[in-house]
Motif scaffolding. Structure first.
Motif, PDB file in Angstrom:
ATOM      1  N   HIS A 103      46.992  47.900  34.964  1.00 15.45           N
ATOM      2  CA  HIS A 103      45.958  47.009  34.493  1.00 15.45           C
ATOM      3  C   HIS A 103      44.537  47.417  34.680  1.00 15.45           C
ATOM      4  N   TYR A 105      40.680  46.203  33.708  1.00 14.08           N
ATOM      5  CA  TYR A 105      39.607  45.382  33.183  1.00 14.08           C
ATOM      6  C   TYR A 105      38.219  45.879  32.883  1.00 14.08           C
ATOM      7  N   ASP A 109      32.123  46.581  26.027  1.00 16.54           N
ATOM      8  CA  ASP A 109      33.191  46.646  24.711  1.00 16.54           C
ATOM      9  C   ASP A 109      33.330  48.226  24.278  1.00 16.54           C
ATOM     10  N   ALA A 112      36.030  49.705  26.512  1.00 18.56           N
ATOM     11  CA  ALA A 112      37.430  48.974  26.342  1.00 18.56           C
ATOM     12  C   ALA A 112      37.953  49.576  25.129  1.00 18.56           C
ATOM     13  N   ARG A 116      41.269  51.825  25.044  1.00 18.89           N
ATOM     14  CA  ARG A 116      42.679  51.555  24.545  1.00 18.89           C
ATOM     15  C   ARG A 116      42.981  52.414  23.091  1.00 18.89           C
ATOM     16  N   LYS A 124      41.388  45.138  29.356  1.00 19.44           N
ATOM     17  CA  LYS A 124      41.107  43.529  28.917  1.00 19.44           C
ATOM     18  C   LYS A 124      39.623  43.532  29.165  1.00 19.44           C
ATOM     19  N   CYS A 143      38.577  36.671  34.601  1.00 17.74           N
ATOM     20  CA  CYS A 143      39.098  36.512  33.287  1.00 17.74           C
ATOM     21  C   CYS A 143      40.224  35.374  33.210  1.00 17.74           C
ATOM     22  N   THR A 145      43.118  35.648  32.688  1.00 22.36           N
ATOM     23  CA  THR A 145      44.604  36.036  33.183  1.00 22.36           C
ATOM     24  C   THR A 145      44.423  36.846  34.497  1.00 22.36           C
ATOM     25  N   ASP A 221      48.154  37.920  35.260  1.00 22.54           N
ATOM     26  CA  ASP A 221      48.414  39.428  35.183  1.00 22.54           C
ATOM     27  C   ASP A 221      48.981  39.834  36.717  1.00 22.54           C
TER      28      ASP A 221
END
Length: 266
Positions: A103, A105, A109, A112, A116, A124, A143, A145, A221
């Motif tokens: 995971h 986070y 932006d 991120a 990815r 995320k 967030c 999740t 998550d």
């Protein structure tokens, strides 16, 4: 075929989120806590991946960058400074032992997108806040999740990771979907990335506390971390430098992609 007009392989090329593929660096500080977990919980996280189970433990980590250069295509002064929350599971693949980034986070932006697109980090967007005041350091992520909090009291003795809970290099599963077919993979590859070799970070002992909080949506998550018991912790700081990855294996390729490659070579 027209040549690319930019040297950054961002998606899409005309509107890159980030300014580099690996040549970024900055002053970094963070906390890491090793959790002991039920074995079936760890195995369930690894089940959809090609990575093998090593131990019933996982690392949770918060870190932030007081200074950071070469990453964003603009001078980033908006909101909280760049911060990350991650969960790293000791694992192995083909004889390579490392930490599977289960995971991730981030609160920016540009970071991120790069994580990815290029390497397969499961990034995320989230509110991630890290703060150090004297000997106390805290981190929190929130967030729809995921919600989690951790804190440490920083000691003054150098400390090394427990031998059974390896976390470097980072092991990643990079998957690109096939735009022409539903529920299909264009390319899947296993990547190893080791910023511990490119960075100058030192760790000292720390006394941890963690707090799992249920996510506010129907998807959580991090629910598998609820029973996690802290067994080790550290505070780390120093100069962080990005690194390129190394492909350990290509585990799936779409036949359509292979046909296109053959046509280009012809």
């Amino acid at each position: 075929m027209k040549p690319r007009t930019t040297s950054i392989p961002s998606i899409p090329l005309h509107s890159p989120f980030y300014a580099t593929d690996n040549a970024y660096e900055g002053d970094c500080l963070g906390l890491s806590v090793l959790l002991e977990l039920p074995e079936d919980a760890v195995r369930a996280v690894l089940a959809p991946t090609p990575f093998d189970f090593v131990t019933s433990h996982a690392w949770v980590e918060f870190y932030t960058f007081p200074t950071l250069t070469g990453f964003s295509p603009y001078n980033d002064t908006f909101g909280d400074q760049y911060a990350v929350f991650g969960v790293v599971v000791p694992a192995s693949y083909g004889g390579v032992h490392g930490g599977y980034y289960a995971h991730c986070y981030k609160n920016k932006d540009f970071s991120a997108s790069m994580g990815r697109e290029m390497a397969g980090f499961p990034v995320k967007a989230a509110e991630v806040h890290v703060q150090k005041t004297g000997r106390a350091m805290t981190g929190r992520v929130a967030c729809p999740t995921a919600r989690y909090e951790a804190s440490v009291i920083v000691g003054d003795e150098s400390v090394a990771d427990p031998a059974f809970a390896v976390r470097n290099p980072t092991l990643l599963l990079h998957v690109i979907a096939d735009v022409e077919a539903p529920d299909s993979v264009l390319l899947e590859q296993v990547i190893s990335r080791d910023v511990s070799q490119s960075s100058d970070l030192t760790a000292v002992e720390a006394e941890p506390a963690v707090n799992y909080r249920p996510a506010p949506s129907e998807i959580d998550d991090l629910s598998w971390l609820e029973a996690g018991r802290p067994v080790h912790a550290d505070f780390f700081s120093g100069r962080f430098r990005g690194a390129l990855g190394r492909v350990l294996a290509t585990t799936e390729v779409s036949p359509r992609l292979l046909d296109r490659v053959a046509a280009i070579k012809a």
